[in-house]
Scaffold this active site. Sequence first.
Site, PDB file in Angstrom:
ATOM      1  N   ASP A  77      -4.515   3.734  14.899  1.00 56.05           N
ATOM      2  CA  ASP A  77      -4.638   2.196  14.664  1.00 56.05           C
ATOM      3  C   ASP A  77      -4.519   0.928  15.660  1.00 56.05           C
ATOM      4  O   ASP A  77      -3.164   1.321  16.514  1.00 56.05           O
ATOM      5  CB  ASP A  77      -4.393   1.470  13.148  1.00 56.05           C
ATOM      6  CG  ASP A  77      -5.006   0.242  12.469  1.00 56.05           C
ATOM      7  OD1 ASP A  77      -5.601  -0.081  13.379  1.00 56.05           O
ATOM      8  OD2 ASP A  77      -4.776   0.597  10.913  1.00 56.05           O
TER       9      ASP A  77
ATOM     10  N   LYS B 134     -13.323   3.828  -1.207  1.00 56.72           N
ATOM     11  CA  LYS B 134     -14.008   2.236  -2.108  1.00 56.72           C
ATOM     12  C   LYS B 134     -14.901   2.187  -2.559  1.00 56.72           C
ATOM     13  O   LYS B 134     -15.811   2.064  -1.973  1.00 56.72           O
ATOM     14  CB  LYS B 134     -13.509   0.998  -0.529  1.00 56.72           C
ATOM     15  CG  LYS B 134     -12.162   1.461   0.089  1.00 56.72           C
ATOM     16  CD  LYS B 134     -10.747   1.273  -0.150  1.00 56.72           C
ATOM     17  CE  LYS B 134      -9.775   1.203   0.842  1.00 56.72           C
ATOM     18  NZ  LYS B 134      -8.457   0.782   0.620  1.00 56.72           N
TER      19      LYS B 134
ATOM     20  N   SER C 164       0.764  -1.101   0.163  1.00 53.71           N
ATOM     21  CA  SER C 164      -0.127   0.098  -0.237  1.00 53.71           C
ATOM     22  C   SER C 164       1.099   1.701  -0.257  1.00 53.71           C
ATOM     23  O   SER C 164       0.322   2.350  -0.088  1.00 53.71           O
ATOM     24  CB  SER C 164      -1.113  -0.494   0.971  1.00 53.71           C
ATOM     25  OG  SER C 164      -0.153   0.169   2.648  1.00 53.71           O
TER      26      SER C 164
ATOM     27  N   ASP D  62      -9.326   4.009  16.945  1.00 53.95           N
ATOM     28  CA  ASP D  62     -10.168   3.868  15.749  1.00 53.95           C
ATOM     29  C   ASP D  62      -9.979   4.937  15.393  1.00 53.95           C
ATOM     30  O   ASP D  62     -10.130   6.322  15.238  1.00 53.95           O
ATOM     31  CB  ASP D  62     -11.791   3.428  16.829  1.00 53.95           C
ATOM     32  CG  ASP D  62     -12.344   3.348  15.192  1.00 53.95           C
ATOM     33  OD1 ASP D  62     -12.083   3.287  14.337  1.00 53.95           O
ATOM     34  OD2 ASP D  62     -13.397   3.576  15.513  1.00 53.95           O
TER      35      ASP D  62
ATOM     36  N   ALA E 237      -2.066   0.960  10.307  1.00 55.86           N
ATOM     37  CA  ALA E 237      -1.146  -0.765  10.304  1.00 55.86           C
ATOM     38  C   ALA E 237      -1.134  -1.574   8.752  1.00 55.86           C
ATOM     39  O   ALA E 237      -2.713  -1.382   8.560  1.00 55.86           O
ATOM     40  CB  ALA E 237      -1.932  -1.466  10.771  1.00 55.86           C
ATOM     41  N   PRO E 238      -0.244  -1.894   8.439  1.00 54.18           N
ATOM     42  CA  PRO E 238       1.108  -1.909   9.474  1.00 54.18           C
ATOM     43  C   PRO E 238       2.255  -1.207   9.249  1.00 54.18           C
ATOM     44  O   PRO E 238       3.200  -1.457   9.374  1.00 54.18           O
ATOM     45  CB  PRO E 238       1.611  -2.612   8.686  1.00 54.18           C
ATOM     46  CG  PRO E 238       1.665  -3.216   6.813  1.00 54.18           C
ATOM     47  CD  PRO E 238      -0.332  -2.785   7.449  1.00 54.18           C
ATOM     48  N   GLY E 239       1.615  -0.023   8.288  1.00 49.08           N
ATOM     49  CA  GLY E 239       2.222   1.221   8.383  1.00 49.08           C
ATOM     50  C   GLY E 239       3.181   1.907   7.035  1.00 49.08           C
ATOM     51  O   GLY E 239       3.405   2.478   6.618  1.00 49.08           O
ATOM     52  N   GLY E 240       2.694   0.977   6.017  1.00 46.84           N
ATOM     53  CA  GLY E 240       3.068   1.457   4.875  1.00 46.84           C
ATOM     54  C   GLY E 240       2.869   3.259   4.075  1.00 46.84           C
ATOM     55  O   GLY E 240       3.434   3.537   4.147  1.00 46.84           O
TER      56      GLY E 240
ATOM     57  N   ASP F 230      -6.537   5.333   4.300  1.00 43.86           N
ATOM     58  CA  ASP F 230      -6.439   4.067   3.544  1.00 43.86           C
ATOM     59  C   ASP F 230      -7.638   3.091   3.960  1.00 43.86           C
ATOM     60  O   ASP F 230      -6.836   1.875   3.953  1.00 43.86           O
ATOM     61  CB  ASP F 230      -5.261   3.779   2.998  1.00 43.86           C
ATOM     62  CG  ASP F 230      -5.346   2.944   1.491  1.00 43.86           C
ATOM     63  OD1 ASP F 230      -6.819   2.713   1.629  1.00 43.86           O
ATOM     64  OD2 ASP F 230      -4.812   1.968   1.648  1.00 43.86           O
TER      65      ASP F 230
END
Length: 347
Positions: free
Chosen positions: A236, A301, A184, A256, A217-220, A272
């Site tokens: 996150d 999305k 991502s 959240d 998460a995971p941090g991209g 995202d």
Amino acid sequence: MNGLLCYCRQGFEPELAAELTERAAQAGIAAYARANRNDGYALLLGEDGAAMQRALPWRDLIFARQKLRLLAELRGLDPRDRITPLLAALEGAGRFGEMWIEHPDSDEGKPLAGLARSFGNALRPALRKAGVLTAAADARLPRLHVTFVRGDHAFASSADPRDGAPWPLGIPRLKLLPDAPSRSALKLEEALLSLLDEDERARLLRAGMTAADLGAAPGGWTWVLIRHHLRVSAIDNGPLRQHVLDSDLVEHLRADGFHWKPTQPLDWMVCDMVEQPRRVAERMATWIREGWCRHAIFNLKLPMKKRWDETRLCLDLFAAQAGKPLTVRARQLYHDREEITVFATPR
């Protein structure tokens, strides 16, 4: 032919066709779209291709990876001599400063890559001999595009280098670095490259600026921001990759991302998260309206059906609820899938 040729992600031809038709109608131009699902491109046809080119800037198009002005459609090409009919079709079209031989980014188009390479090697000297192509690349002149959709079927088009994607096929070739936490990261890298111009990147991505990454998460996306030396609040409940956490520019807050808000205004917010697009649009508008951030990049999305209608609705909803004048740009990026990416900044 009079009209435009636009490339898109395979499967999104109806969305591109609907967008082109609607935007042409809004500009008062009589035109109709021609597209087949999974072709990887769409045509907008009418009487005045020059007017279409002016009225539909590439930066404003969402589902178009590239925008070209049609010059000719060549069917029934003889494999023994494709150059002669192409030269005839280009007669009177003027000179070009560069030439790209391409194919749609589709299942049917990708096998044509070898033909495109070999044909380009043969065509280039023929065009120069005919005075159609300059001896050296000249960005001041239009760029010639020859797009093969089958071995015997091609389009000849021209591009204004200032009004189109600067990459073949409209695809920026980005490399996923080994320490990227996820693929991502390429989405945000492409968004910064595609949706911001060079001046904006220099002004809006300065060391020491602050940002929030919602649903990090995971941090991209956090990883991309800290590579620009921004200080990031990564929001996150899930874990981040350890090498991202080890940066002194990252604070991981287990919360959240859809409900968290900063205690003081930030320069950036990126998001995202997987959520209903209208709900995301409304939440992003709240961030802008309340002054929690100045600039934002977020993904919407899209549903499986009526994706152009949902795109319009979400962008209109975001603009209406943001409550202040904004520059908003949106695009379905190469690294996106069933989504579009939106950049918003004060006008």
